[in-house]
Design an enzyme around this catalytic site. Structure first.
Site, mmCIF file in Angstrom:
data_model
loop_
_atom_site.group_PDB
_atom_site.id
_atom_site.type_symbol
_atom_site.label_atom_id
_atom_site.label_comp_id
_atom_site.label_asym_id
_atom_site.label_seq_id
_atom_site.Cartn_x
_atom_site.Cartn_y
_atom_site.Cartn_z
ATOM 1 N N TYR A 144 0.768 -1.182 0.069
ATOM 2 C CA TYR A 144 -0.024 0.104 -0.042
ATOM 3 C C TYR A 144 0.807 1.392 0.063
ATOM 4 O O TYR A 144 1.781 1.374 0.808
ATOM 5 C CB TYR A 144 -0.919 -0.011 1.161
ATOM 6 C CG TYR A 144 -1.772 1.164 1.503
ATOM 7 C CD1 TYR A 144 -2.991 1.272 0.493
ATOM 8 C CD2 TYR A 144 -1.688 2.254 2.456
ATOM 9 C CE1 TYR A 144 -3.820 2.554 0.509
ATOM 10 C CE2 TYR A 144 -2.500 3.191 2.425
ATOM 11 C CZ TYR A 144 -3.622 3.273 1.514
ATOM 12 O OH TYR A 144 -4.469 4.327 1.800
ATOM 13 N N ASP A 239 9.227 3.020 -0.080
ATOM 14 C CA ASP A 239 8.152 3.415 0.800
ATOM 15 C C ASP A 239 8.359 3.164 2.298
ATOM 16 O O ASP A 239 7.961 2.065 2.725
ATOM 17 C CB ASP A 239 6.880 3.201 0.333
ATOM 18 C CG ASP A 239 5.507 3.689 0.976
ATOM 19 O OD1 ASP A 239 5.896 4.469 2.122
ATOM 20 O OD2 ASP A 239 4.589 3.566 0.580
ATOM 21 N N LYS A 267 3.593 8.969 8.811
ATOM 22 C CA LYS A 267 3.586 8.406 10.220
ATOM 23 C C LYS A 267 4.407 8.800 11.189
ATOM 24 O O LYS A 267 4.268 9.982 11.744
ATOM 25 C CB LYS A 267 3.435 7.020 10.088
ATOM 26 C CG LYS A 267 2.207 6.486 9.106
ATOM 27 C CD LYS A 267 2.082 4.932 9.090
ATOM 28 C CE LYS A 267 0.417 4.927 8.415
ATOM 29 N NZ LYS A 267 0.672 4.398 7.081
HETATM 30 C C1 LIG Z 1 0.078 4.640 5.602
HETATM 31 C C2 LIG Z 1 1.060 3.957 4.335
HETATM 32 C C3 LIG Z 1 0.802 5.040 3.502
HETATM 33 C C4 LIG Z 1 -0.024 6.299 3.255
HETATM 34 O O1 LIG Z 1 -0.084 7.562 4.143
HETATM 35 P P1 LIG Z 1 -1.278 8.090 4.442
HETATM 36 O O2 LIG Z 1 -0.502 9.125 5.434
HETATM 37 O O3 LIG Z 1 -2.174 7.317 5.215
HETATM 38 O O4 LIG Z 1 -1.521 8.843 3.410
HETATM 39 C C5 LIG Z 1 1.701 4.787 2.297
HETATM 40 N N1 LIG Z 1 2.606 3.747 2.441
HETATM 41 C C6 LIG Z 1 2.596 3.035 3.276
HETATM 42 C C7 LIG Z 1 3.458 1.921 3.364
HETATM 43 C C8 LIG Z 1 1.636 3.252 4.765
HETATM 44 O O5 LIG Z 1 1.728 2.346 5.851
#
Ligand SMILES: *Cc1c(COP(=O)(O)O)cnc(C)c1O
Length: 428
Positions: A144, A239, A267
């Site tokens: 994701y 990511d 985060k």
């Molecule tokens: C949470 C998450 C996102 C998205 O971040 P948001 O602040 O919710 O837009 C993207 N990549 C990873 C790996 C994530 O865990």
């Protein structure tokens, strides 16, 4: 436990907010029942609208690595707010957090701040496409990267939980530029790159997958990606929205010793305020507006409250490096305790763990990719989730999510959790 007030609040919310929530994973669609409404949180605990205390293993999906309402962060936000909450002009604190982030994370010279992980990943891919002058990207099934169009192709997390990996509204034109590979399968990536020679701008990956449960990379997998990218002039995008400043000061790059070309954050970097960021070495970052041709912007980007929270959080982590070891020890303790009581009760399971990320899967096979993650017994998970909730333990309401530990957890909390798991195991 009683959730009367939460249920009443949820009924009200549903009248004016789609599904009653502002992000789908918060709903209990995958496990049944009504979501819990929180009124406050402190350290490792959530307090809900009915006055229940819950031990929190989600921690706002990752950011609260030092616990809720962490005093230095709260203080920084309050003091900053008194001086104004947004200017749309440069502030010194943006440079300070940038300097600190660049000093903590390997292999980056410059960083740009945005407001979410989604924005960070979306911008990183635009930058990669602009820089390489190529259009296609490779992503992995079950990973994701936020909800921007290019990524909603077999995305993990909420997109899996709700069975809509390919969301309506994403055009066929967009989808065709996202090539899908299997996590932990280097041959699959090789084939894709060969079949699309000269067309792939970047490979984007969660270096430790966290949105299909927790799936660490197999030894050699990330190194293999690095080699393929180098040989084909493809940028490797890590990511690290979930892993950044969580697995180590320098995130997965540091822990696993593989360098990425572009790294995205979210985060933890915001300390609980809406912050995302993307970073790379100078030659790539200087391709961004206003000095380069790739456009990217944000009215609230680098917002002073968000920067104050983020800077304080990064300072705490930078000054207290043993935090990562302490967290990993607590997570191993939970792993060992959980495995023992599940085994004693003959509950078929697999536990994945790295650093302070852990997930339990209710089947016996190794969980190494999206397919094997999807094999888990969802009925067992539902029962497990509700039993823990009844006992005051809050885990993510989906089998496709990782648990994120906070350093505010005590061994007493962990023992209480393991006892609750033992009780849950008896009814599985
Ligand atoms: C949470 C998450 C996102 C998205 O971040 P948001 O602040 O919710 O837009 C993207 N990549 C990873 C790996 C994530 O865990």
């Amino acid at each position: 436990m009683i959730y009367k007030r939460s249920s009443a609040l949820f009924a009200e919310a549903q009248k004016v907010i789609p599904g009653g929530v502002n992000s789908p994973v918060r709903a209990f669609k995958a496990v049944g029942g009504d979501p819990i409404f929180v009124t406050r949180a402190q350290g490792a605990y959530l307090y809900d609208a009915d006055g229940n205390r819950l031990i929190d293993y989600i921690n706002s999906w990752g950011p609260m690595i030092l616990g809720h309402a962490y005093a230095p962060v709260v203080e920084a936000v309050v003091e900053t707010a008194k001086k104004g909450t947004s200017f749309g002009m440069p502030t010194e604190i943006e440079t300070k957090i940038a300097e600190l982030a660049v000093s903590m994370v390997p292999n980056i010279d410059k960083i740009r701040f945005v407001n979410s992980g989604t924005e960070a990943c979306m911008s990183a891919v635009r930058l990669a496409r602009g820089y390489t002058k190529r259009e296609k990207i490779i992503k992995f099934a079950g990973c994701y990267h936020g909800h921007s169009d290019s990524f909603l192709i077999q995305a993990g997390s909420g997109a899996v939980t709700f069975g809509t990996p390919n969301s309506p509204g994403v055009t066929a034109g967009t989808a065709k530029d996202t090539l899908l590979a299997k996590y932990n399968d280097i041959e699959d990536v090789k084939h894709l790159v060969q079949a699309n020679e000269g067309e792939v701008a970047c490979v984007i990956i969660e270096p430790v997958a966290g949105n299909m449960g927790c799936i660490p990379p197999k030894p050699g997998f990330l190194e293999g990606l690095r080699e393929i990218c180098d040989a084909n002039d493809i940028l490797l995008v890590f990511d690290e929205v979930m892993t950044g400043f969580r697995l180590a000061k320098g995130g997965a790059q540091e822990l696993l010793n593989v360098n990425a070309d572009i790294v995205t954050f979210g985060k933890v970097i915001g300390g609980g305020l809406p912050v995302g960021a993307f970073a790379a070495r100078n030659e790539i970052m200087d391709y961004l507006a206003p000095i380069g041709p790739v456009y990217q912007a944000g009215t609230l980007s680098g917002n002073p409250l968000a920067m104050a929270a983020g800077l304080t959080m990064l300072q705490e982590l930078n000054d207290n490096a043993p935090i990562f070891e302490s967290l990993a020890k607590k997570t191993k303790y939970l792993h060992d305790g959980m495995h023992k009581v599940l085994k004693e009760n003959n509950v078929v399971h697999t536990i994945n763990r790295i650093g302070s990320m852990i997930s339990v899967h209710f089947h016996q096979d190794k969980v190494i990719d999206f397919e094997t993650a999807a094999n888990g017994n969802n009925n067992t998970f539902k029962k497990f989730f509700h039993s823990l909730l009844d006992q005051g333990i809050y885990i993510a309401p989906s089998a496709f999510e990782t648990w994120f530990l906070t350093d505010a957890l005590t061994y007493h909390d962990l023992d209480e959790t393991i006892s609750a798991i033992a009780k849950a195991a008896k009814i599985l």
